[in-house]
Design a protein around this motif. Structure first.
Motif, PDB file in Angstrom:
ATOM      1  N   ARG A   5      38.930 -13.247  47.825  1.00  0.00           N
ATOM      2  CA  ARG A   5      37.862 -12.775  46.937  1.00  0.00           C
ATOM      3  C   ARG A   5      38.026 -13.351  45.534  1.00  0.00           C
ATOM      4  O   ARG A   5      37.040 -13.709  44.881  1.00  0.00           O
ATOM      5  N   LEU A   6      39.262 -13.450  45.073  1.00  0.00           N
ATOM      6  CA  LEU A   6      39.530 -14.040  43.771  1.00  0.00           C
ATOM      7  C   LEU A   6      39.059 -15.493  43.733  1.00  0.00           C
ATOM      8  O   LEU A   6      38.415 -15.928  42.763  1.00  0.00           O
ATOM      9  N   LEU A   7      39.374 -16.245  44.782  1.00  0.00           N
ATOM     10  CA  LEU A   7      38.975 -17.651  44.845  1.00  0.00           C
ATOM     11  C   LEU A   7      37.458 -17.786  44.898  1.00  0.00           C
ATOM     12  O   LEU A   7      36.874 -18.680  44.272  1.00  0.00           O
ATOM     13  N   ASP A   8      36.822 -16.897  45.643  1.00  0.00           N
ATOM     14  CA  ASP A   8      35.356 -16.926  45.720  1.00  0.00           C
ATOM     15  C   ASP A   8      34.749 -16.644  44.347  1.00  0.00           C
ATOM     16  O   ASP A   8      33.772 -17.283  43.938  1.00  0.00           O
ATOM     17  N   GLY A   9      35.333 -15.690  43.631  1.00  0.00           N
ATOM     18  CA  GLY A   9      34.853 -15.385  42.288  1.00  0.00           C
ATOM     19  C   GLY A   9      35.060 -16.539  41.330  1.00  0.00           C
ATOM     20  O   GLY A   9      34.177 -16.876  40.534  1.00  0.00           O
ATOM     21  N   GLN A  10      36.224 -17.179  41.416  1.00  0.00           N
ATOM     22  CA  GLN A  10      36.488 -18.330  40.551  1.00  0.00           C
ATOM     23  C   GLN A  10      35.545 -19.479  40.881  1.00  0.00           C
ATOM     24  O   GLN A  10      35.049 -20.174  39.987  1.00  0.00           O
ATOM     25  N   SER A  11      35.258 -19.678  42.163  1.00  0.00           N
ATOM     26  CA  SER A  11      34.320 -20.727  42.574  1.00  0.00           C
ATOM     27  C   SER A  11      32.939 -20.467  41.988  1.00  0.00           C
ATOM     28  O   SER A  11      32.274 -21.382  41.489  1.00  0.00           O
ATOM     29  N   ALA A  12      32.508 -19.215  42.048  1.00  0.00           N
ATOM     30  CA  ALA A  12      31.206 -18.865  41.480  1.00  0.00           C
ATOM     31  C   ALA A  12      31.180 -19.097  39.976  1.00  0.00           C
ATOM     32  O   ALA A  12      30.205 -19.616  39.426  1.00  0.00           O
ATOM     33  N   ASP A  13      32.263 -18.730  39.302  1.00  0.00           N
ATOM     34  CA  ASP A  13      32.347 -18.909  37.858  1.00  0.00           C
ATOM     35  C   ASP A  13      32.191 -20.384  37.486  1.00  0.00           C
ATOM     36  O   ASP A  13      31.483 -20.743  36.535  1.00  0.00           O
ATOM     37  N   LEU A  14      32.857 -21.259  38.236  1.00  0.00           N
ATOM     38  CA  LEU A  14      32.739 -22.697  37.987  1.00  0.00           C
ATOM     39  C   LEU A  14      31.326 -23.192  38.269  1.00  0.00           C
ATOM     40  O   LEU A  14      30.782 -24.014  37.533  1.00  0.00           O
ATOM     41  N   ALA A  15      30.733 -22.678  39.343  1.00  0.00           N
ATOM     42  CA  ALA A  15      29.381 -23.108  39.709  1.00  0.00           C
ATOM     43  C   ALA A  15      28.369 -22.693  38.652  1.00  0.00           C
ATOM     44  O   ALA A  15      27.399 -23.424  38.387  1.00  0.00           O
ATOM     45  N   PHE A  16      28.585 -21.536  38.018  1.00  0.00           N
ATOM     46  CA  PHE A  16      27.659 -21.068  36.996  1.00  0.00           C
ATOM     47  C   PHE A  16      27.558 -22.051  35.829  1.00  0.00           C
ATOM     48  O   PHE A  16      26.520 -22.144  35.166  1.00  0.00           O
ATOM     49  N   GLU A  17      28.653 -22.785  35.560  1.00  0.00           N
ATOM     50  CA  GLU A  17      28.647 -23.732  34.450  1.00  0.00           C
ATOM     51  C   GLU A  17      27.617 -24.839  34.659  1.00  0.00           C
ATOM     52  O   GLU A  17      27.129 -25.430  33.693  1.00  0.00           O
ATOM     53  N   GLU A  18      27.318 -25.126  35.925  1.00  0.00           N
ATOM     54  CA  GLU A  18      26.406 -26.228  36.239  1.00  0.00           C
ATOM     55  C   GLU A  18      24.970 -25.760  36.452  1.00  0.00           C
ATOM     56  O   GLU A  18      24.086 -26.581  36.683  1.00  0.00           O
ATOM     57  N   ARG A  19      24.741 -24.446  36.392  1.00  0.00           N
ATOM     58  CA  ARG A  19      23.420 -23.905  36.681  1.00  0.00           C
ATOM     59  C   ARG A  19      22.759 -23.379  35.427  1.00  0.00           C
ATOM     60  O   ARG A  19      23.394 -22.731  34.594  1.00  0.00           O
ATOM     61  N   ALA A  20      21.479 -23.655  35.311  1.00  0.00           N
ATOM     62  CA  ALA A  20      20.738 -23.164  34.152  1.00  0.00           C
ATOM     63  C   ALA A  20      20.457 -21.672  34.248  1.00  0.00           C
ATOM     64  O   ALA A  20      20.456 -20.965  33.242  1.00  0.00           O
ATOM     65  N   ASP A  21      20.220 -21.186  35.462  1.00  0.00           N
ATOM     66  CA  ASP A  21      19.856 -19.783  35.645  1.00  0.00           C
ATOM     67  C   ASP A  21      20.824 -19.101  36.599  1.00  0.00           C
ATOM     68  O   ASP A  21      21.061 -19.581  37.714  1.00  0.00           O
TER      69      ASP A  21
END
Length: 346
Positions: A162-178
Motif C-alpha cells: 500500500r505504501l508503494l502504491d501511494g508513493q507511485s500515485a504521488d509521483l504520477a500526480f506530478e505529471e498530471r494537471a488534474d
C-alpha cells in the motif's frame, strides 16, 4: 521483566519516545550489524550513527514514533513490550527503507539537517541500501520465533504494498494537471497511513491481542497517519522553517499536489480557479506568486477544510482506540503519541 517493561506512570509523549528509543536502539543496531559491510555503512549513516567515513557521531535519528506505537500496542492488549522488539525493529527498518528511496525519488538534498545518503554514497548504493533494510525487516520478523510471526510478515508486506502504491500515485500526480481529491486522500492513506496502521497491528499481534483488538488498533494507526499527513501538508505551506527545516512555501515552490492544494484546485471557487492558472503556468513561481498561492488556498476554504479533516480523523482514531479495550495506561500514552504526531507546530 526487562527495563523496557519497567517505567514511570504519567509519562509525556516525549518521555514515551525516549523510553521506546532506549529499548529499540540496541536491537536495531544488532540487526543492522548483520548487513553486508557495503549496506551497513550506508544504513548507519542514514540512521545518524556515524559519518560517511564510519566515525561515530550522534546525529538526529528522528522521533521513531512507529516503533513506539508497536511497543505500546503490545502493552495495550496485555503483552510485554520487550517481546515486541522484533516487530518494532522491523517497522523502523521498513520506514527507513521508504525514506532512503523517497529521498532519491524526490531529489531531496538533506534529511534531519545532514546530506541525504544518496548525495554522500550515490543514487544506486542508496537504493540498494533501502532494499537491504526492507529485506532485513522481513528477516527480523521471520527469525523472531513468535507464534504469530508469519501473520505479522503478511501484515507488514501488505502495508508495504500500500505504501508503494501511494508513493507511485504521488509521483504520477506530478505529471498530471488534474488530480481528484479522493485520489489524493487514497494516496495519503497508502503512503502514510498504512505503515502506522501496521505498526499498531503488529504490536497487538505480538502482544497476543484478539482479532478485534488488532483491527481496531490498526484503524487507530491508519487514521492517525492520515491526520498526520493533513497536518504535515499544512506545515509544508505555512510551517515555520525553523521548525520544519524547509523554506517557507516549500511545497508550493515544488508545485506539490498536497492535500490542501488539491482541495483548493478542485473547490470550484474563484480562488481555486486562480490557483489552477498560477500552479500550471510554465514560468517558475516568484516569491510573490508563492505568497499569492498560499492566500488562494486559504480563500478557497482548503486550509480550514484540511484542519477540520485532521481533527475529525484524530477523533475517529480515538474511538477505535477505546473500542480496542486497551489498558488505561496504554490508551493514555497512545493518545498522547497521536496528539504529538498531529500537532501543528512540530
Amino acid at each position: 521483566m526487562t527495563d523496557l517493561d519497567v517505567s514511570l506512570d504519567h509519562r509525556t509523549a516525549r518521555e514515551v519516545l525516549d523510553w521506546s528509543r532506549a529499548g529499540l536502539d540496541p536491537a536495531l543496531r544488532a540487526a543492522v550489524d548483520r548487513l553486508p559491510d557495503s549496506m551497513r555503512a550506508i544504513a548507519g549513516y542514514h540512521f545518524g550513527w556515524w559519518d560517511q567515513h564510519g566515525r561515530p557521531i550522534g546525529a538526529d535519528a528522528g522521533k521513531a514514533i512507529r516503533p513506539a506505537l508497536v511497543l505500546l500496542g503490545t502493552q495495550a492488549v496485555g503483552g510485554a513490550a520487550h517481546a515486541a522488539l522484533p516487530a518494532a525493529v522491523a517497522v523502523e527498518l521498513t520506514h527507513n527503507f521508504s525514506l532512503l528511496h523517497d529521498d532519491v525519488m524526490d531529489g531531496d538534498q538533506t534529511r534531519r539537517h545532514r546530506p541525504t545518503a544518496w548525495r554522500v554514497f550515490g543514487v544506486n548504493p542508496a537504493i540498494l541500501a533501502g532494499d537491504a533494510l526492507l529485506t532485513l525487516a522481513l528477516d527480523v520478523l521471520a527469525g523472531s520465533g513468535h507464534p504469530r510471526a508469519q501473520q505479522s510478515i503478511r501484515v507488514l508486506s501488505s502495508a508495504v504494498q500500500r505504501l508503494l502504491d501511494g508513493q507511485s500515485a504521488d509521483l504520477a500526480f506530478e505529471e498530471r494537471a488534474d488530480v481528484r481529491l479522493a485520489e489524493c486522500v487514497r494516496m495519503a492513506e497508502g503512503k502514510t497511513g498504512a505503515l502506522l496502521g501496521a505498526a499498531c497491528a503488529l504490536g497487538a499481534l505480538f502482544g497476543g491481542g484478539r482479532v478485534d483488538q488488532v483491527e481496531h488498533l490498526r484503524s487507530f494507526g491508519e487514521r492517525v497517519g492520515l491526520a498526520f499527513q493533513f497536518v504535515d501538508d499544512l506545515l509544508g505551506i505555512w510551517g515555520d522553517p525553523e521548525v520544519t527545516g524547509k523554506p517557507v512555501y516549500s511545497d508550493l515552490a515544488n508545485r506539490k499536489k498536497s492535500l490542501p492544494v488539491v482541495a483548493a484546485l478542485t473547490s470550484d471557487t474563484p480562488a481555486g480557479r486562480e490557483l489552477h492558472a498560477l500552479y500550471h503556468a510554465e514560468q517558475p513561481l516568484t516569491p510573490a506568486d508563492l505568497a499569492r498561492a498560499a492566500e488562494l488556498i486559504e480563500d478557497s476554504g482548503a486550509r480550514a477544510w484540511s484542519q477540520g479533516r485532521a481533527d475529525e480523523l484524530l477523533a475517529q482514531a480515538r474511538e477505535h482506540l477505546r473500542a480496542a479495550g486497551p489498558s488505561e495506561r496504554a490508551e493514555r500514552e497512545l493518545d498522547a503519541l497521536a496528539s504529538l504526531a498531529t500537532r501543528r507546530d512540530h
